[in-house]
Write a protein that holds these residues in place. Sequence first.
Motif, PDB file in Angstrom:
ATOM      1  N   VAL A   8     -38.117 -21.470  11.880  1.00  0.00           N
ATOM      2  CA  VAL A   8     -39.164 -22.195  11.161  1.00  0.00           C
ATOM      3  C   VAL A   8     -38.685 -22.612   9.775  1.00  0.00           C
ATOM      4  N   ARG A   9     -37.892 -21.758   9.119  1.00  0.00           N
ATOM      5  CA  ARG A   9     -37.399 -22.149   7.789  1.00  0.00           C
ATOM      6  C   ARG A   9     -36.545 -23.412   7.873  1.00  0.00           C
ATOM      7  N   ASP A  10     -35.706 -23.524   8.911  1.00  0.00           N
ATOM      8  CA  ASP A  10     -34.899 -24.733   9.066  1.00  0.00           C
ATOM      9  C   ASP A  10     -35.794 -25.960   9.235  1.00  0.00           C
ATOM     10  N   LEU A  11     -36.842 -25.821  10.038  1.00  0.00           N
ATOM     11  CA  LEU A  11     -37.774 -26.928  10.215  1.00  0.00           C
ATOM     12  C   LEU A  11     -38.443 -27.288   8.889  1.00  0.00           C
ATOM     13  N   TYR A  12     -38.893 -26.270   8.172  1.00  0.00           N
ATOM     14  CA  TYR A  12     -39.558 -26.478   6.887  1.00  0.00           C
ATOM     15  C   TYR A  12     -38.635 -27.214   5.911  1.00  0.00           C
ATOM     16  N   GLN A  13     -37.415 -26.739   5.781  1.00  0.00           N
ATOM     17  CA  GLN A  13     -36.484 -27.340   4.822  1.00  0.00           C
ATOM     18  C   GLN A  13     -36.123 -28.773   5.212  1.00  0.00           C
ATOM     19  N   GLN A  14     -35.802 -28.988   6.489  1.00  0.00           N
ATOM     20  CA  GLN A  14     -35.445 -30.335   6.934  1.00  0.00           C
ATOM     21  C   GLN A  14     -36.622 -31.291   6.775  1.00  0.00           C
ATOM     22  N   GLY A  15     -37.817 -30.823   7.168  1.00  0.00           N
ATOM     23  CA  GLY A  15     -39.001 -31.671   7.065  1.00  0.00           C
ATOM     24  C   GLY A  15     -39.357 -31.993   5.629  1.00  0.00           C
ATOM     25  N   PHE A  16     -39.223 -31.015   4.740  1.00  0.00           N
ATOM     26  CA  PHE A  16     -39.546 -31.214   3.326  1.00  0.00           C
ATOM     27  C   PHE A  16     -38.595 -32.247   2.703  1.00  0.00           C
ATOM     28  N   GLU A  17     -37.298 -32.035   2.889  1.00  0.00           N
ATOM     29  CA  GLU A  17     -36.302 -32.935   2.301  1.00  0.00           C
ATOM     30  C   GLU A  17     -36.479 -34.358   2.809  1.00  0.00           C
ATOM     31  N   LEU A  18     -36.664 -34.493   4.108  1.00  0.00           N
ATOM     32  CA  LEU A  18     -36.764 -35.816   4.694  1.00  0.00           C
ATOM     33  C   LEU A  18     -38.067 -36.517   4.301  1.00  0.00           C
ATOM     34  N   SER A  19     -39.155 -35.759   4.210  1.00  0.00           N
ATOM     35  CA  SER A  19     -40.421 -36.341   3.764  1.00  0.00           C
ATOM     36  C   SER A  19     -40.265 -36.952   2.379  1.00  0.00           C
ATOM     37  N   CYS A  20     -39.619 -36.232   1.489  1.00  0.00           N
ATOM     38  CA  CYS A  20     -39.445 -36.726   0.123  1.00  0.00           C
ATOM     39  C   CYS A  20     -38.564 -37.981   0.079  1.00  0.00           C
ATOM     40  N   LYS A  21     -37.625 -38.090   1.013  1.00  0.00           N
ATOM     41  CA  LYS A  21     -36.791 -39.293   1.084  1.00  0.00           C
ATOM     42  C   LYS A  21     -37.591 -40.504   1.556  1.00  0.00           C
ATOM     43  N   CYS A  22     -38.728 -40.246   2.219  1.00  0.00           N
ATOM     44  CA  CYS A  22     -39.521 -41.336   2.787  1.00  0.00           C
ATOM     45  C   CYS A  22     -40.721 -41.725   1.927  1.00  0.00           C
ATOM     46  N   ILE A  23     -40.799 -41.218   0.706  1.00  0.00           N
ATOM     47  CA  ILE A  23     -41.921 -41.545  -0.167  1.00  0.00           C
ATOM     48  C   ILE A  23     -41.765 -42.926  -0.794  1.00  0.00           C
TER      49      ILE A  23
END
Length: 419
Positions: A271-286
């Motif tokens: 879950v931490r890997d999902l959280y980190q990948q999702g967080f980083e990528l979300s911020c790239k898509c703002i």
Amino acid sequence: MISRYHLRCPGCSEIFVARVGVEPTSGTRFYLPCPHCDLPIRASMSGQELENHRISFECDVVNGADPDLAGALTVTVNPFVPSLYAADSYSPMGAFPTMTLVQLLGFESFEAFEAERHKSLLAIEQVWPNARMLFQYLVNDNAKMFVRLAKDKFGLDWEPATEHQRTSVAYQALGVATTAIVGTTGSRSSMIMARFAKKHTAAMRHKPHLLTFRERGALAKELERDVFTVVGRFVDDYESWEMGRLVRFAESAAVSELDRLVLYRDEFSIVRDLYQQGFELSCKCIWPLVAAQNTVKRGDPNAFGDVHPQIVAVKFRPRTLSQFDKLPNAFKVAYAAQVPGWDSFTTLLSSQHRNTISHATAHHDLRSGRIVSDKDPTGISYLDFLGLTFGVFEALSVLMQALRAARVASSRDFDLPSS
């Protein structure tokens, strides 16, 4: 369903009774501490039907092998619903999964909770596989198979002949699945997208906006593949984080009750890997949101003006989207959150506990059921951690649709506006 096991601790060799919550699962890792010496004993279960359901413990199972069990200690763990470890019967809060949820949520909210869980599972089983194939054909530029699948599996009665048409169809299919997975309770997606749709439509009337999107077309396409990959990973491991939905249903009065219970899952690394990948990528898509806001307010997607978030020091204030891309994630979130209707990004992409979760020393303390690190020894509960991960998935899902707008706007199928 609750199953009972007589287990021998591999550490102290004492025997105890384990009441274990059981549900259909493709694979769940969980744990239970020995009631005699507190040693965490890991376990796993799998099986969609009762006849093929299996539980494996990293200790000896001695069911019926030892006659002297009259005074054995009893513990209760449930990998699917927060449970009360000390429960030795079906009566206390946390002892029986269905009653626990009813007591926490109330009957009406419990029914809504179960309905949203069921709807999300149906979407994963019935919608997601075909949506995933369709999107894969999009990113592979296989127009022939894309059209064939769209007609065969989604009933499309027209042919998406252009790139921007195929992009719209693919994102719409993916959006049907992700929207069902997120559900409606506690969701901020509709407000975010409604505000973005209005701003993006208005911004598209400005030639500098469309030119900028065309210049960033390659970036948008690269992000598209990354978002598709990470959303797929979230769906593949849905069971590991889906109970984060419970946080959205629990009223404030139930929070103290939840704090007494523990979700005994042992999947922190996943879950931490999902959280980190999702967080980083979300911020790239703002950036498409910020670009639309800049154009609507100041006529240029690169014009950030004089109003900046308080947390952004003068030396970090961007003058172009390229500079915005290089900002720390917290600053990117802050720029989006300045806009009414987008302030919910501070919740979906909260940085409050991100250091705890992402720190190199972060780990799941199996004695307390909390995520802790050297910098934050108190940490957060595992259930709250899943709630944050659920929020990251929603953020990624809604920003994926903003990325869709960027991909369509960057298409050369459209003529440039005159001004």
